[in-house]
Structures are given as structure tokens and as C-alpha cells.
Design a protein around this motif. Structure first.
Motif, mmCIF file in Angstrom:
data_model
loop_
_atom_site.group_PDB
_atom_site.id
_atom_site.type_symbol
_atom_site.label_atom_id
_atom_site.label_comp_id
_atom_site.label_asym_id
_atom_site.label_seq_id
_atom_site.Cartn_x
_atom_site.Cartn_y
_atom_site.Cartn_z
ATOM 1 N N SER A 26 16.607 -44.470 -19.041
ATOM 2 C CA SER A 26 17.693 -44.162 -19.970
ATOM 3 C C SER A 26 18.223 -45.452 -20.599
ATOM 4 O O SER A 26 17.927 -46.556 -20.139
ATOM 5 N N ILE A 27 19.018 -45.302 -21.653
ATOM 6 C CA ILE A 27 19.627 -46.477 -22.269
ATOM 7 C C ILE A 27 20.636 -47.091 -21.306
ATOM 8 O O ILE A 27 21.473 -46.388 -20.717
ATOM 9 N N ASP A 28 20.556 -48.403 -21.149
ATOM 10 C CA ASP A 28 21.483 -49.138 -20.291
ATOM 11 C C ASP A 28 22.664 -49.565 -21.162
ATOM 12 O O ASP A 28 22.637 -50.628 -21.801
ATOM 13 N N ALA A 29 23.703 -48.733 -21.200
ATOM 14 C CA ALA A 29 24.823 -48.966 -22.105
ATOM 15 C C ALA A 29 25.583 -50.248 -21.769
ATOM 16 O O ALA A 29 26.024 -50.975 -22.672
ATOM 17 N N VAL A 30 25.732 -50.548 -20.490
ATOM 18 C CA VAL A 30 26.474 -51.744 -20.096
ATOM 19 C C VAL A 30 25.748 -52.994 -20.584
ATOM 20 O O VAL A 30 26.345 -53.915 -21.159
#
Length: 300
Positions: A26-30
Motif C-alpha cells: 500500500s502507499i506509505d503515507a507517512v
């Protein structure tokens, strides 16, 4: 829409941030937020989420919107956001409207993904998107060497929010002719093939250039821009010589390693994971040391 600030923003290093992925894919938002803040802290003032270096075509619609929102949140008061949109017209329009609602100032329209592109059809495609978001600046991304400059002029005649061009045909003479046929002073011309082509494109009319390398070393890209703005091509070419091996590695095999090499460099620096999505692929272990060696002498 106030066009002048948007035009001024485009005449710069237009950063294309990578999209980092977590271990589960998944996208690593942090991490994404941290990478974007690093760009702004390094002096970047215009950024394109959902560009090719951000793996635009490998992201789902929801992921594209997440990246847009994350970027807009981090950019408030610090930078101009130029969101990449594309695919079919309804999808591009919906993403452009979302970009507007998220606080972006402009959209970059990716080249139409279609085996049969008529010149007038190219105009129709971009007109449909530009007319849907008259509040936003619109920047076509041109990779088609057959497109005539007068077609861009015709588009802007009906859509005054078409204010700039990301031109990515690897031919400086062709660029110079196209820009003059379309209207050299009418648009902001952004060299869409990054640092390797920036000096030759600036010599024929560009005032900004895109960059994926800027993810790794913002200071290096900005040093080239400063030299080009001053007309100091000797200084610009010194930067060019430093980054040439890195950019040529990215361009191998029709740019198969374009994103891969940038993410590998960020991995070397401990800033994000190296994973990319298919059809891109991580570098084989035997070649990873090349990237570390290439960036070793940069100011990071």
C-alpha cells in the motif's frame, strides 16, 4: 484564476515525487509526507503528484486521490501543486475536479494513452479536460513528435487556462520549432526530459524543467536551474556532467529504470523502500552498488 503566479511557478524545477510503498504494497503515507516536506525544505516550490516518476499508471483511482490530498496538505503556503491527470476523459475530468477541490492550482494532462491519436482529437481530449476546470491552470504533457504547434495554439484559443507545456520529445530543434509555432511567449515551456535535456531546451526557449532526480538531491537540481537562469551554460554543464551517469542509468532500455533508480537512491539514503510496481522492477542486486557510487559525491 490569476494566471501570472501560476506561470511564474512553472518556470522552475518541477519536482515529480516518487510514491513510496509500505511492506504490504500500500502507499506509505507517512513516508510520502516526509519525502514531500524534504523537497520543500530543499527549496522546491512546485510539485507534480501523480507524475510518471510517481508511478501514475500503476496507481488505482483511490490511490491517485490520496497522493493528491497528501501533497496538497503538505504544500499549503509552501509550494504550488500541479496534479497529474489522464486516462479516459471522464477519469481525467474527475481527477482534475478532485485536484481543484483538494487545493491544487494546476493539472498536468498526461499524454493520451491510445494507439490512434488524431491531431484534432488531441485538441478535443485536452479541451474537454480544460473546460471542466476553468479555475485551474492546465499543462499538456507532450511526447508526440508529430503534434503540430498550431494545434496547441488552437487549444489555448478556446481554453485560456492552458498556460504551460511540459514538452518531452528528445529533440531540442523540434522543441524550438514547436514552441515558436505555438507561441513562444504565450506559454511557459517546461523541459519535460529533466536535467539531461534542460540546457539544450533552455537555449531554445524553456524556462523550467521537470525532475525526478530532485527527490534525491534538491540542491543539485536547483543549482542547475540557477545557472540556466543566469545564462551560465558552463556552470550548468558542470552539474550536467555530475548527474549524467545517474540519468543515463534511468534512461536505459527505453527508461525501464526511470523510477527504479530514483527509489534505489532513496533507499541508499534510508528515506524510502526500493519497491516499485509492475511493469517496473527493482534493480538486480548486482547493479544496486552503481547507484550508491553515482550519488556518493553529490551534496545530499
Amino acid at each position: 484564476m490569476d494566471i501570472l503566479p501560476l506561470k511564474a511557478a512553472l518556470a522552475d524545477v518541477v519536482a515529480i515525487p516518487v510514491t513510496p510503498f509500505a511492506e504490504d504494497g500500500s502507499i506509505d503515507a507517512v513516508t510520502y509526507r516526509a519525502l514531500v516536506r524534504r523537497l520543500f525544505d530543499g527549496g522546491v516550490r512546485v510539485v507534480t503528484p501523480n507524475g510518471n516518476t510517481g508511478e501514475f499508471y500503476a496507481l488505482t483511482p483511490g490511490e491517485r486521490r490520496t497522493v493528491t490530498e497528501l501533497t496538497a496538505q503538505e504544500a499549503r503556503g509552501r509550494a504550488t501543486v500541479l496534479v497529474g491527470v489522464g486516462h479516459d476523459v471522464p477519469t481525467a475530468v474527475a481527477d482534475a475536479e478532485h485536484a481543484r477541490d483538494a487545493g491544487a492550482g494546476m493539472v498536468m494532462v498526461h499524454q493520451p494513452v491510445h494507439p490512434y491519436v488524431a491531431q484534432e482529437g488531441w485538441v478535443d481530449y485536452h479541451r474537454a479536460i480544460a473546460e471542466a476546470v476553468p479555475e485551474l491552470g492546465v499543462v499538456p504533457y507532450i511526447r508526440n513528435p508529430l503534434l503540430a504547434g498550431d494545434r496547441l495554439a488552437a487549444l489555448a484559443d478556446s481554453c485560456p487556462n492552458v498556460i504551460g507545456v511540459k514538452y518531452a520529445v528528445p529533440d531540442a530543434a523540434r522543441f524550438g520549432a514547436f514552441a515558436r509555432d505555438a507561441g513562444l511567449e504565450r506559454f511557459v515551456w517546461v523541459a519535460g526530459l529533466a536535467e539531461l535535456y534542460a540546457p539544450s531546451y533552455f537555449a531554445t526557449g524553456a524556462t523550467g524543467f521537470t525532475s525526478g532526480l530532485v527527490n534525491v538531491a534538491p540542491g543539485v537540481s536547483l543549482a542547475m536551474l540557477e545557472a540556466l537562469r543566469a545564462g551560465d551554460y558552463g556552470a550548468a554543464m558542470k552539474v550536467w556532467e555530475r548527474i549524467r551517469p545517474f540519468e543515463e542509468f534511468r534512461a536505459e532500455a527505453q527508461s525501464a529504470n526511470n523510477v527504479t533508480v530514483v527509489k534505489e537512491a532513496l533507499s541508499v539514503l534510508g528515506l524510502c523502500r526500493r519497491e516499485v510496481r509492475a511493469p517496473s522492477r527493482v534493480l538486480p542486486e548486482a547493479r544496486r552498488a552503481e547507484v550508491a557510487a553515482q550519488i556518493a559525491g553529490w551534496s545530499l
